[in-house]
Design a protein around this motif. Structure first.
Motif, PDB file in Angstrom:
ATOM      1  N   UNK A  23      -5.554   7.807  -1.443  1.00 52.78           N
ATOM      2  CA  UNK A  23      -5.374   6.619  -0.603  1.00 52.78           C
ATOM      3  C   UNK A  23      -4.594   5.549  -1.363  1.00 52.78           C
ATOM      4  N   UNK A  24      -4.898   5.395  -2.637  1.00 51.47           N
ATOM      5  CA  UNK A  24      -4.241   4.365  -3.454  1.00 51.47           C
ATOM      6  C   UNK A  24      -2.823   4.747  -3.870  1.00 51.47           C
ATOM      7  N   UNK A  25      -2.611   6.033  -4.220  1.00 49.64           N
ATOM      8  CA  UNK A  25      -1.361   6.418  -4.865  1.00 49.64           C
ATOM      9  C   UNK A  25      -0.514   7.430  -4.101  1.00 49.64           C
ATOM     10  N   UNK A  87     -11.562   7.032  15.236  1.00 50.68           N
ATOM     11  CA  UNK A  87     -10.664   7.288  14.112  1.00 50.68           C
ATOM     12  C   UNK A  87      -9.924   6.023  13.707  1.00 50.68           C
ATOM     13  N   UNK A  88      -9.608   5.173  14.672  1.00 52.31           N
ATOM     14  CA  UNK A  88      -8.981   3.893  14.344  1.00 52.31           C
ATOM     15  C   UNK A  88      -9.902   3.073  13.446  1.00 52.31           C
ATOM     16  N   UNK A  89     -11.185   3.066  13.745  1.00 53.95           N
ATOM     17  CA  UNK A  89     -12.153   2.349  12.917  1.00 53.95           C
ATOM     18  C   UNK A  89     -12.239   2.990  11.529  1.00 53.95           C
ATOM     19  N   UNK A  90     -12.251   4.328  11.498  1.00 52.84           N
ATOM     20  CA  UNK A  90     -12.327   5.033  10.216  1.00 52.84           C
ATOM     21  C   UNK A  90     -11.115   4.719   9.342  1.00 52.84           C
ATOM     22  N   UNK A  98      -8.115   7.501   5.690  1.00 53.76           N
ATOM     23  CA  UNK A  98      -6.817   6.967   5.261  1.00 53.76           C
ATOM     24  C   UNK A  98      -6.070   7.965   4.380  1.00 53.76           C
ATOM     25  N   UNK A  99      -6.799   8.575   3.438  1.00 57.81           N
ATOM     26  CA  UNK A  99      -6.163   9.535   2.534  1.00 57.81           C
ATOM     27  C   UNK A  99      -5.671  10.746   3.311  1.00 57.81           C
ATOM     28  N   UNK A 100      -6.487  11.240   4.234  1.00 54.70           N
ATOM     29  CA  UNK A 100      -6.083  12.394   5.025  1.00 54.70           C
ATOM     30  C   UNK A 100      -4.841  12.108   5.833  1.00 54.70           C
TER      31      UNK A 100
END
Length: 274
Positions: A23-25, A87-90, A98-100
Motif C-alpha cells: 500500500x505504501x510503496x 468496498x469503497x469503505x474498505x 488498498x494494496x490489492x
C-alpha cells in the motif's frame, strides 16, 4: 494443533504486513526486508509460507475480494450497490483492500495477474439474479454490464483518490449508480434503491469504536478496583483482542515452521478508522 495455529498466525502476520508495505510503496519498490520488519518474522518463516514476493502479492489480491459479501436475500440490485459501498469503505480504512487494488492496477502494466475477473463474475451473478427476480431488464447482458460497472468503479476510486484521498468515495460511487441504474433496471425498482447503501458504514464503525473504548475503560476501572485491598473485590481484568480471517498458511504445509519463528509472534495489523 499448536504448531498449526502458530503457522496460521504467522501467515496472517506476513500478509497483513505485506499489505501495508505494498500500500505504501507499490509492488516494485516493496522490499522483503520491510515486510519482515513489520511482520516481526524471520526470512525462513516467510519463505516457509511464500515462495516469492509475487506469491505474497497474489495472496493479497485474493484476500481483497473477500472484503465484500453480496446478500442473496432481498433486492439483488441493492445488494450489489451495498457491496460496492462496502468496498469503497474498505478502500478508505483497510490496507488490504488498498494494496490489492494498487497491485491489480500495477499488474496490468507489469503483465501480472489481477482479480477483476472475480469482481466481474460476482457482479454478473447478481445481475442474473436481478433478472430472475424482475429487477433487471431482460435484454441486458449481465457480463457486459458487469464489466462496465467494475471498470467504472475502478476509475471512480482512482479519481476520488486523486481529488480527495477517497474522502468523497461513498458519494462518488453513489453517483455512479445513479447514472448506471437507469440503463439496466426498471424505474419502479430504482425508486427503492439507496445508491449510498443501506448502511452508513462510517457511522457504524464509529459506534463500534466508541463501544469498544467504553468496554476497555470499564474493564480497566474494574481491574483497578479489584487491586484495591479495601474494595473487597477479587483482582480481575479484561482485554480486547483483534484479529482477522485469512485463507491460511501455504497449501500442503504442516504448520511446522521449525526454529524459524521468532520468540515474539507477529501481531496482525488491523483496526477500524472512524
Amino acid at each position: 494443533m499448536a504448531k498449526q495455529a502458530r503457522a496460521v498466525q504467522t501467515w496472517r502476520s506476513i500478509v497483513d504486513a505485506a499489505a501495508s508495505v505494498f500500500d505504501d510503496y507499490g509492488y516494485e519498490r516493496a522490499a522483503i526486508s520491510e515486510i519482515l520488519r513489520r511482520a516481526k518474522v524471520t526470512k525462513g518463516a516467510l519463505y516457509f509460507h511464500f515462495a516469492s514476493k509475487e506469491a505474497i502479492a497474489q495472496a493479497i489480491m485474493d484476500e481483497q475480494t473477500s472484503t465484500v459479501e453480496f446478500e442473496q436475500e432481498g433486492s439483488p440490485l441493492q445488494s450489489l450497490v451495498d457491496g460496492g459501498q462496502q468496498f469503497a469503505f474498505a478502500l478508505r480504512h483497510n490496507s488490504m483492500a488498498r494494496a490489492g487494488t494498487r497491485l491489480s492496477i500495477e499488474g496490468v502494466f507489469l503483465g501480472g495477474p489481477h482479480p477483476w475477473g472475480d469482481w466481474i463474475d460476482a457482479t454478473a451473478r447478481m445481475l442474473e439474479l436481478g433478472q430472475e427476480r424482475g429487477e433487471v431488464f431482460p435484454q441486458i447482458d449481465p457480463m457486459v454490464s458487469a464489466k462496465i460497472i467494475v471498470a467504472s468503479f475502478t476509475g471512480i476510486q482512482l479519481v476520488s483518490e486523486a481529488d480527495s484521498g477517497r474522502a468523497d468515495l461513498r458519494e462518488q460511487v453513489a453517483e455512479m449508480w445513479r447514472h448506471i441504474l437507469p440503463s439496466i433496471a426498471h424505474p419502479g425498482v430504482i425508486a427503492h434503491i439507496k445508491p449510498e447503501g443501506r448502511v452508513d458504514l462510517a457511522a457504524q464503525a464509529r459506534e463500534k469504536a466508541e463501544r469498544e473504548e467504553q468496554e476497555a475503560r470499564i474493564a480497566a476501572e474494574a481491574k483497578d478496583a479489584g487491586s484495591d485491598p479495601d474494595s473487597g473485590s477479587r483482582p480481575g481484568g479484561a482485554g480486547l483482542r483483534g484479529g482477522g480471517s485469512g485463507r491460511g498458511p501455504r497449501a500442503g504445509g504442516t504448520g511446522d515452521e521449525g526454529d524459524e519463528e521468532p520468540a515474539g509472534a507477529g501481531v496482525a495489523v488491523g483496526g477500524v478508522v472512524a
